[in-house]
Design a protein around this motif. Structure first.
Motif, short mmCIF file in Angstrom:
data_model
loop_
_atom_site.label_atom_id
_atom_site.label_comp_id
_atom_site.label_asym_id
_atom_site.label_seq_id
_atom_site.Cartn_x
_atom_site.Cartn_y
_atom_site.Cartn_z
N ASP A 72 0.83 -1.17 0.00
CA ASP A 72 0.00 0.00 0.00
C ASP A 72 0.88 1.24 0.00
O ASP A 72 2.06 1.19 0.28
N THR A 73 0.30 2.37 -0.27
CA THR A 73 1.04 3.63 -0.43
C THR A 73 1.79 4.02 0.84
O THR A 73 2.93 4.46 0.78
N PHE A 74 1.17 3.83 1.99
CA PHE A 74 1.82 4.19 3.25
C PHE A 74 3.11 3.39 3.44
O PHE A 74 4.16 3.96 3.75
N CYS A 75 3.04 2.08 3.25
CA CYS A 75 4.24 1.24 3.43
C CYS A 75 5.34 1.62 2.45
O CYS A 75 6.51 1.69 2.81
N GLN A 76 4.99 1.86 1.21
CA GLN A 76 5.98 2.19 0.19
C GLN A 76 6.62 3.56 0.42
O GLN A 76 7.70 3.83 -0.10
N ALA A 77 5.98 4.41 1.20
CA ALA A 77 6.51 5.75 1.47
C ALA A 77 7.46 5.78 2.66
O ALA A 77 8.10 6.80 2.91
N GLN A 78 7.59 4.69 3.37
CA GLN A 78 8.43 4.64 4.56
C GLN A 78 9.92 4.64 4.18
O GLN A 78 10.30 4.17 3.11
N PRO A 79 10.78 5.17 5.06
CA PRO A 79 12.21 5.27 4.75
C PRO A 79 12.87 3.95 4.34
O PRO A 79 13.69 3.94 3.43
N ARG A 129 11.90 3.10 0.76
CA ARG A 129 12.59 4.01 -0.16
C ARG A 129 14.07 3.66 -0.27
O ARG A 129 14.64 3.70 -1.35
N ALA A 130 14.69 3.32 0.84
CA ALA A 130 16.11 2.96 0.83
C ALA A 130 16.36 1.72 -0.01
O ALA A 130 17.34 1.66 -0.77
N ILE A 131 15.50 0.74 0.09
CA ILE A 131 15.66 -0.47 -0.70
C ILE A 131 15.53 -0.15 -2.19
O ILE A 131 16.31 -0.61 -3.01
N ARG A 132 14.56 0.68 -2.54
CA ARG A 132 14.38 1.05 -3.95
C ARG A 132 15.55 1.87 -4.47
O ARG A 132 15.91 1.78 -5.63
N ASN A 133 16.15 2.69 -3.62
CA ASN A 133 17.24 3.58 -4.04
C ASN A 133 18.62 2.96 -3.92
O ASN A 133 19.60 3.58 -4.29
N ARG A 134 18.70 1.74 -3.41
CA ARG A 134 19.99 1.10 -3.14
C ARG A 134 20.86 1.02 -4.38
O ARG A 134 22.05 1.33 -4.34
N THR A 135 20.30 0.64 -5.51
CA THR A 135 21.09 0.49 -6.73
C THR A 135 21.64 1.85 -7.16
O THR A 135 22.83 1.96 -7.49
N THR A 136 20.81 2.87 -7.15
CA THR A 136 21.28 4.22 -7.52
C THR A 136 22.35 4.68 -6.55
O THR A 136 23.37 5.26 -6.96
N TYR A 137 22.15 4.42 -5.26
CA TYR A 137 23.11 4.81 -4.24
C TYR A 137 24.47 4.17 -4.50
O TYR A 137 25.51 4.78 -4.25
N PHE A 138 24.49 2.95 -5.03
CA PHE A 138 25.74 2.27 -5.34
C PHE A 138 26.31 2.72 -6.68
O PHE A 138 27.50 2.95 -6.81
#
Length: 105
Positions: A1-8, A11-20
């Motif tokens: 759901d939207t609330f869960c996907q908006a949690q830090p 977001r960190a898991i989704r951004n992990r590849t970009t972060y690397f």
């Protein structure tokens, strides 16, 4: 759901590849003849594999370290096809012996 996907954490898991990928791409630009990178807690090396798949010109040598035997086996299998230098070690990062200098950890 939207609330869960908006949690830090989500977001960190989704951004992990970009972060690397972003710091590695900057390092490649500064060191076109090669650099040395240590990836502590690399898991199955998904980020390493996707970086080199999308940046085949990279000459960076990567050392992946993870304590989990299954993750290391997956990382070795995943990175075997890459032309870049990827070394995978099964070891606890806290007890890793110095293996040289790294440009990025």
């Amino acid at each position: 759901d939207t609330f869960c996907q908006a949690q830090p954490v989500a977001r960190a898991i989704r951004n992990r590849t970009t972060y690397f990928h972003e710091p590695l791409a900057r390092l490649d630009a500064r060191r076109p003849h090669g650099a040395a990178v240590l990836v502590a807690g690399s898991g199955a090396a998904h980020d390493v594999h996707t970086y080199f798949t999308t940046h085949p010109e990279s000459r960076t040598a990567v050392t992946c370290v993870d304590g989990n035997r299954q993750a290391v086996a997956l990382a070795e299998a995943r990175c075997r096809e890459l032309r870049q230098s990827v070394t995978v070690l099964q070891q606890d990062v806290a007890t890793l012996r110095h293996r040289g200098a790294y440009d990025l950890v």
